[in-house]
Each structure stands twice: as C-alpha cells, then as structure tokens.
Design an enzyme around this catalytic site. Structure first.
Site, PDB file in Angstrom:
ATOM      1  N   TYR A  73       0.830  -1.219   0.000  1.00 28.38           N
ATOM      2  CA  TYR A  73       0.000   0.000   0.000  1.00 28.38           C
ATOM      3  C   TYR A  73       0.861   1.265   0.000  1.00 28.38           C
ATOM      4  CZ  TYR A  73      -4.399  -2.436   0.088  1.00 28.38           C
ATOM      5  OH  TYR A  73      -5.471  -3.196  -0.312  1.00 28.38           O
ATOM      6  N   VAL A 109      -9.069   4.170  -4.915  1.00 26.58           N
ATOM      7  CA  VAL A 109      -8.627   4.620  -3.586  1.00 26.58           C
ATOM      8  C   VAL A 109      -7.566   5.716  -3.713  1.00 26.58           C
ATOM      9  CG1 VAL A 109      -9.240   2.448  -2.457  1.00 26.58           C
ATOM     10  CG2 VAL A 109      -6.971   2.679  -3.464  1.00 26.58           C
ATOM     11  N   ASP A 110      -7.372   6.195  -4.956  1.00 28.97           N
ATOM     12  CA  ASP A 110      -6.415   7.302  -5.135  1.00 28.97           C
ATOM     13  C   ASP A 110      -7.168   8.624  -4.996  1.00 28.97           C
ATOM     14  OD1 ASP A 110      -6.587   6.466  -8.616  1.00 28.97           O
ATOM     15  OD2 ASP A 110      -7.467   8.259  -7.722  1.00 28.97           O
ATOM     16  N   HIS A 125     -14.708   2.321  -2.013  1.00 25.99           N
ATOM     17  CA  HIS A 125     -13.731   1.360  -1.472  1.00 25.99           C
ATOM     18  C   HIS A 125     -12.659   2.032  -0.636  1.00 25.99           C
ATOM     19  CE1 HIS A 125     -15.005  -1.486  -4.951  1.00 25.99           C
ATOM     20  NE2 HIS A 125     -15.816  -1.563  -3.913  1.00 25.99           N
ATOM     21  N   CYS A 133      -6.395   2.396  12.776  1.00 28.54           N
ATOM     22  CA  CYS A 133      -5.908   1.263  13.576  1.00 28.54           C
ATOM     23  C   CYS A 133      -6.718   0.008  13.255  1.00 28.54           C
ATOM     24  CB  CYS A 133      -6.047   1.596  15.060  1.00 28.54           C
ATOM     25  SG  CYS A 133      -5.585   0.222  16.134  1.00 28.54           S
ATOM     26  N   CYS A 172      -3.851   2.255  21.300  1.00 27.28           N
ATOM     27  CA  CYS A 172      -3.865   0.855  21.793  1.00 27.28           C
ATOM     28  C   CYS A 172      -2.656   0.067  21.313  1.00 27.28           C
ATOM     29  CB  CYS A 172      -5.156   0.168  21.330  1.00 27.28           C
ATOM     30  SG  CYS A 172      -5.121  -0.313  19.591  1.00 27.28           S
ATOM     31  N   GLY A 209     -13.707   3.129 -17.193  1.00 22.85           N
ATOM     32  CA  GLY A 209     -12.556   2.369 -16.681  1.00 22.85           C
ATOM     33  C   GLY A 209     -12.912   1.377 -15.603  1.00 22.85           C
ATOM     34  N   ALA A 253      -9.921   6.271 -21.651  1.00 22.25           N
ATOM     35  CA  ALA A 253     -10.779   7.307 -21.060  1.00 22.25           C
ATOM     36  C   ALA A 253     -10.404   8.722 -21.485  1.00 22.25           C
ATOM     37  CB  ALA A 253     -10.721   7.190 -19.539  1.00 22.25           C
TER      38      ALA A 253
HETATM   39  C1  BV8 Z   1     -18.205  -7.700   0.444  1.00 22.54           C
HETATM   40  C2  BV8 Z   1      -9.916  -1.439  -2.297  1.00 22.54           C
HETATM   41  C3  BV8 Z   1     -19.290  -8.941   2.118  1.00 22.54           C
HETATM   42  C4  BV8 Z   1      -8.678  -2.200  -1.943  1.00 22.54           C
HETATM   43  C5  BV8 Z   1     -11.304  -2.996  -3.573  1.00 22.54           C
HETATM   44  C6  BV8 Z   1     -21.548 -10.642  -4.545  1.00 22.54           C
HETATM   45  C7  BV8 Z   1     -22.040  -9.729  -3.622  1.00 22.54           C
HETATM   46  C8  BV8 Z   1     -21.207  -9.197  -2.641  1.00 22.54           C
HETATM   47  C9  BV8 Z   1     -19.848  -9.573  -2.593  1.00 22.54           C
HETATM   48  C10 BV8 Z   1     -19.368 -10.472  -3.517  1.00 22.54           C
HETATM   49  C11 BV8 Z   1     -20.197 -10.992  -4.483  1.00 22.54           C
HETATM   50  N1  BV8 Z   1     -19.463 -11.846  -5.249  1.00 22.54           N
HETATM   51  C12 BV8 Z   1     -18.183 -11.844  -4.805  1.00 22.54           C
HETATM   52  C13 BV8 Z   1     -18.095 -11.044  -3.745  1.00 22.54           C
HETATM   53  C14 BV8 Z   1     -16.885 -10.817  -2.985  1.00 22.54           C
HETATM   54  C15 BV8 Z   1     -16.075  -9.635  -3.492  1.00 22.54           C
HETATM   55  C16 BV8 Z   1     -16.003  -9.539  -4.988  1.00 22.54           C
HETATM   56  O1  BV8 Z   1     -16.713  -8.767  -5.603  1.00 22.54           O
HETATM   57  N2  BV8 Z   1     -15.100 -10.301  -5.579  1.00 22.54           N
HETATM   58  C17 BV8 Z   1     -14.896 -10.227  -7.001  1.00 22.54           C
HETATM   59  C18 BV8 Z   1     -13.424 -10.465  -7.304  1.00 22.54           C
HETATM   60  C19 BV8 Z   1     -15.792 -11.226  -7.669  1.00 22.54           C
HETATM   61  N3  BV8 Z   1     -16.612  -8.416  -2.951  1.00 22.54           N
HETATM   62  C20 BV8 Z   1     -16.213  -8.041  -1.714  1.00 22.54           C
HETATM   63  O2  BV8 Z   1     -15.486  -8.716  -1.009  1.00 22.54           O
HETATM   64  C21 BV8 Z   1     -16.751  -6.721  -1.177  1.00 22.54           C
HETATM   65  N4  BV8 Z   1     -17.188  -6.916   0.166  1.00 22.54           N
HETATM   66  O3  BV8 Z   1     -18.916  -8.157  -0.370  1.00 22.54           O
HETATM   67  O4  BV8 Z   1     -18.316  -7.962   1.775  1.00 22.54           O
HETATM   68  C22 BV8 Z   1     -19.839  -8.574   3.415  1.00 22.54           C
HETATM   69  C23 BV8 Z   1     -21.191  -8.262   3.506  1.00 22.54           C
HETATM   70  C24 BV8 Z   1     -21.706  -7.981   4.750  1.00 22.54           C
HETATM   71  C25 BV8 Z   1     -20.867  -7.974   5.872  1.00 22.54           C
HETATM   72  C26 BV8 Z   1     -19.523  -8.253   5.743  1.00 22.54           C
HETATM   73  C27 BV8 Z   1     -18.986  -8.559   4.517  1.00 22.54           C
HETATM   74  C28 BV8 Z   1     -15.670  -5.668  -1.107  1.00 22.54           C
HETATM   75  C29 BV8 Z   1     -15.117  -5.356  -2.459  1.00 22.54           C
HETATM   76  C30 BV8 Z   1     -14.119  -4.182  -2.363  1.00 22.54           C
HETATM   77  C31 BV8 Z   1     -12.710  -4.700  -2.482  1.00 22.54           C
HETATM   78  N5  BV8 Z   1     -11.742  -3.584  -2.495  1.00 22.54           N
HETATM   79  N6  BV8 Z   1     -10.469  -1.945  -3.554  1.00 22.54           N
HETATM   80  C32 BV8 Z   1      -7.488  -1.799  -2.785  1.00 22.54           C
HETATM   81  O5  BV8 Z   1      -7.631  -0.959  -3.700  1.00 22.54           O
HETATM   82  O6  BV8 Z   1      -6.405  -2.326  -2.523  1.00 22.54           O
HETATM   83  S1  BV8 Z   1     -11.859  -3.546  -5.056  1.00 22.54           S
HETATM   84  C33 BV8 Z   1     -10.686  -3.193  -6.237  1.00 22.54           C
HETATM   85  O7  BV8 Z   1     -10.882  -4.076  -7.307  1.00 22.54           O
HETATM   86  C34 BV8 Z   1     -10.821  -1.840  -6.832  1.00 22.54           C
HETATM   87  O8  BV8 Z   1     -11.166  -0.864  -5.914  1.00 22.54           O
HETATM   88  C35 BV8 Z   1     -11.859  -2.036  -7.889  1.00 22.54           C
HETATM   89  O9  BV8 Z   1     -13.117  -1.777  -7.395  1.00 22.54           O
HETATM   90  C36 BV8 Z   1     -11.759  -3.491  -8.191  1.00 22.54           C
HETATM   91  C37 BV8 Z   1     -11.210  -3.682  -9.571  1.00 22.54           C
HETATM   92  O10 BV8 Z   1     -12.174  -3.198 -10.419  1.00 22.54           O
HETATM   93  P1  BV8 Z   1     -11.866  -2.021 -11.476  1.00 22.54           P
HETATM   94  O11 BV8 Z   1     -11.776  -0.731 -10.772  1.00 22.54           O
HETATM   95  O12 BV8 Z   1     -12.875  -2.162 -12.526  1.00 22.54           O
HETATM   96  O13 BV8 Z   1     -10.451  -2.316 -12.011  1.00 22.54           O
HETATM   97  P2  BV8 Z   1     -10.030  -3.503 -12.897  1.00 22.54           P
HETATM   98  O14 BV8 Z   1      -8.569  -3.539 -12.838  1.00 22.54           O
HETATM   99  O15 BV8 Z   1     -10.847  -4.688 -12.542  1.00 22.54           O
HETATM  100  O16 BV8 Z   1     -10.501  -3.088 -14.371  1.00 22.54           O
HETATM  101  C38 BV8 Z   1      -9.952  -1.946 -14.974  1.00 22.54           C
HETATM  102  C39 BV8 Z   1     -10.783  -1.666 -16.184  1.00 22.54           C
HETATM  103  O17 BV8 Z   1     -10.236  -0.514 -16.816  1.00 22.54           O
HETATM  104  C40 BV8 Z   1     -10.751  -2.794 -17.204  1.00 22.54           C
HETATM  105  O18 BV8 Z   1     -12.060  -3.065 -17.662  1.00 22.54           O
HETATM  106  C41 BV8 Z   1      -9.891  -2.211 -18.351  1.00 22.54           C
HETATM  107  O19 BV8 Z   1     -10.340  -2.650 -19.618  1.00 22.54           O
HETATM  108  C42 BV8 Z   1     -10.140  -0.733 -18.194  1.00 22.54           C
HETATM  109  N7  BV8 Z   1      -9.078   0.142 -18.676  1.00 22.54           N
HETATM  110  C43 BV8 Z   1      -7.747  -0.117 -18.743  1.00 22.54           C
HETATM  111  N8  BV8 Z   1      -7.117   0.997 -19.232  1.00 22.54           N
HETATM  112  C44 BV8 Z   1      -8.070   1.940 -19.451  1.00 22.54           C
HETATM  113  C45 BV8 Z   1      -9.315   1.410 -19.098  1.00 22.54           C
HETATM  114  N9  BV8 Z   1     -10.465   2.100 -19.188  1.00 22.54           N
HETATM  115  C46 BV8 Z   1     -10.386   3.363 -19.667  1.00 22.54           C
HETATM  116  N10 BV8 Z   1      -9.229   3.956 -20.031  1.00 22.54           N
HETATM  117  C47 BV8 Z   1      -8.056   3.281 -19.944  1.00 22.54           C
HETATM  118  N11 BV8 Z   1      -6.912   3.881 -20.314  1.00 22.54           N
HETATM  119 ZN    ZN Z   2      -5.857   1.387  18.186  1.00 27.52          ZN
END
Ligand code: BV8
Ligand code: ZN
Length: 273
Positions: A73, A109-110, A125, A133, A172, A209, A253
């Site tokens: 991170y 997250v940027d 996110h 903490c 803590c 994106g 984009a």
């Molecule tokens: C949760 C922060 C449960 C961290 C991130 C159904 C319902 C609910 C949950 C789930 C479900 N099915 C599966 C799940 C679990 C999971 C999930 O979705 N998994 C996926 C892999 C299937 N979801 C979760 O765990 C979520 N939490 O459900 O909790 C719960 C409920 C109640 C109580 C307790 C718990 C939490 C999800 C959030 C995770 N954190 N980010 C960090 O950044 O380190 S997600 C992270 O990945 C990003 O933030 C982003 O959201 C995601 C990636 O997606 P994109 O942003 O689209 O990026 P990606 O790289 O995938 O794609 C880029 C795109 O850009 C591409 O299409 C590409 O073609 C395009 N591109 C490339 N260049 C360009 C471009 N476009 C334009 N111009 C360009 N130049």
């Molecule tokens: Zn603490």
C-alpha cells in the site's frame, strides 16, 4: 452502439449530454491508467509478483504478513503521490462545470479525481489517505509531506517493492492498516446508499474504466439503467455492462472524454491539459 477513435460522436449522444441535468460518473481503476497507475487487472510486480491484488487486499493477508501488505500500500500510495491527474480526471471535473448536477462515484482509492478538481467524490472502497488502527479503528495521521518523506529515499516505483512494518496506534498500540475496503469487508453503508440514490435519480450514468466485476459496487450502473438512465460506457475492452449501455466508447478514457467534450461543448476544452 460501439464508438471508437475512428468514428464521430453521434448526434443523439451529443444531444443527450447537452440536455442532461443529473449525471453520475462511476469510475474504476481504468480511469487512472493513463496516469501510470496499474489497474487491478495488471499483474503485480517485484516483491508481490506471485500474488494477485485480490490475495493481498484482504484482512487475512494483513494478519498473515502486515509488513508485506503495508509495503504494497505504501508503494501504491507513493506512486499516486508522484502521479498527475490525466485528461480523463480533468474532463470529468470539467463536466461538473457544464452539467447542473454531476456526482462522481469511484471504486478507486487514489485522490486523482480530487486533484483534478472534482468535489464530493464518493469513494466506495475507501482511500490511501485515511489509514486507521486495525484493532480499534482510530484514525491515524497519514502523510509524509512528499512521497519520499519517510526518509528512506525510496525511489522504487519500478515495483520491486519492499516490506514495511506498519506504524502503531497511539491509543492501543495496534497496527495501522490502509483506509480501504478489503475483499470480504462491508462497504460503508451511508456511502453505498448515497451512491445508489444518485444512480436511481440520474438521467445519464457514465461507467469509465470499470470492469464491473467487483460486487456490490458493480450494481451502481445496473441501478441507474433499471430506473431509466442512459448508460455511456468508456472502456477499451468489453465488459458485462456492454449490453446495458446505449453508447460504448471502445477507447481509453482520456481520448474518449476529450472527444465527447469537444463534440458537445466545443469551447470547453481550454483547461484540459
Ligand atoms: C463484500 C480497495 C461482504 C482495496 C477494492 C456478490 C455480492 C457481494 C460480494 C461479492 C459478491 N461476489 C463476490 C463477492 C466478494 C467480493 C467480490 O466482488 N469479488 C470479485 C473479485 C468477484 N466483494 C467483496 O469482497 C466486497 N465486500 O462483499 O463484503 C460482506 C457483507 C456484509 C458484511 C460483511 C462482509 C468488497 C469489495 C471491495 C474490495 N476492495 N479496492 C485496494 O484498492 O487495494 S476492489 C478493487 O478491485 C478496486 O477498488 C476495484 O473496485 C476493483 C477492480 O475493479 P476495477 O476498478 O474495474 O479495475 P479492474 O482492474 O478490474 O478493471 C480496470 C478496467 O479498466 C478494465 O475493464 C480495463 O479494460 C479498463 N481500462 C484499462 N485501461 C483503461 C481502461 N479504461 C479506460 N481507459 C483506460 N486507459
Ligand atoms: Zn488502536
């Protein structure tokens, strides 16, 4: 309708934009790609090359090896601090000066939307810039004044990366974690409700994106379309949103948004560079 860099912007898209009152801009990692920020699809490098982002962005990974995850991170945060908002971020900020109501809802997250001038950005996110903490959730002061303010002269943006022990909580002594929503963690209820409300009330939703594969954020464009909004997707690749998008700009984009603004508001491009 698929639009690429060789086609003109269709008249009905121009009219749609010029007449829109409430617009949601939903963004994913792709909107920061032209700023040099790797997307989640891009393979990880260096220390983390044997992991996928999904493997590291979890509470279990942080418990298993806090220094490895915190180091990842910190590497990403420094990359963002060194990066500049790109044409897409600037064009999105410009949209808010051309359309009565624009809401930016990002999965990123940027802080590049904010640095481009967008206001009240909804971060579904979390953010690199709000660590807390892991034990008691007390917010932790972030920022070294500059990307290398931690004095380790770490010029490493090539992605070799290194393990960095996370700081400790002043209350803590728990470990400090990034202020992001990890896989398996719930999104902030209030922010998610705010995003769904904006999606349900908008005329047009841009999805820019975003791979629309991460849940539950990926339902935002669906909510908009279900309530009658027109979807305009900007992504060089196809996604599951293609079939619900009235217009699909199969382009990066920056060039896509520049082309759109030039077509709908010709004199609005002055401050896009
Ligand atoms: C949760 C922060 C449960 C961290 C991130 C159904 C319902 C609910 C949950 C789930 C479900 N099915 C599966 C799940 C679990 C999971 C999930 O979705 N998994 C996926 C892999 C299937 N979801 C979760 O765990 C979520 N939490 O459900 O909790 C719960 C409920 C109640 C109580 C307790 C718990 C939490 C999800 C959030 C995770 N954190 N980010 C960090 O950044 O380190 S997600 C992270 O990945 C990003 O933030 C982003 O959201 C995601 C990636 O997606 P994109 O942003 O689209 O990026 P990606 O790289 O995938 O794609 C880029 C795109 O850009 C591409 O299409 C590409 O073609 C395009 N591109 C490339 N260049 C360009 C471009 N476009 C334009 N111009 C360009 N130049
Ligand atoms: Zn603490």
């Amino acid at each position: 309708m698929i639009i690429d860099d060789s086609s003109d912007i269709p008249k009905d898209l121009i009219t749609l934009l010029q007449c829109s009152r409430r617009v949601v801009v939903f963004t994913g990692a792709g909107v920061s790609a032209e700023s040099g920020i790797p997307t989640f699809r891009d393979p990880l490098t260096g220390l983390w090359k044997n992991f996928s982002a999904e493997m590291l962005a979890t509470p279990a990974a942080f418990r298993r090896d806090p220094a490895e995850v915190w180091g990842w991170y910190e590497w990403r945060r420094k990359l963002v601090m060194r990066a500049q908002p790109n044409t897409a971020h600037l064009a999105i900020a410009q949209l808010a000066r051309l359309i009565p109501e624009v809401s930016v809802i990002t999965q990123n997250v940027d802080d590049l939307h904010e640095r481009a001038g967008s206001e009240a950005v909804v971060h579904l996110h979390g953010s690199f810039f709000s660590p807390r903490c892991f034990a008691c959730s007390r917010p932790h002061p972030v920022l070294s004044p500059d990307p290398d303010g931690d004095g380790d002269g770490d010029g490493d943006v090539a992605g070799a990366g290194k393990r960095i022990e996370p700081p400790r909580c002043s209350r803590c002594n728990g470990r400090i974690r990034p202020g992001v929503v990890w896989f398996g963690e719930r999104l902030d209820r209030a922010l998610f409700s705010q995003a769904k409300k904006a999606a349900r009330e908008c005329d047009v939703l841009f999805s820019i994106g975003a791979s629309v594969e991460v849940q539950p954020a990926a339902i935002i464009p669906i909510e908009a379309e279900r309530r009658g909004a027109q979807i305009v997707q900007i992504n060089p690749s196809a996604t599951a949103l293609d079939i619900r998008s009235r217009f699909n700009l199969r382009m990066p984009a920056g060039p896509a948004l520049e082309k759109l603004l030039r077509a709908a508001w010709p004199d609005s491009l002055r401050n896009l560079s």
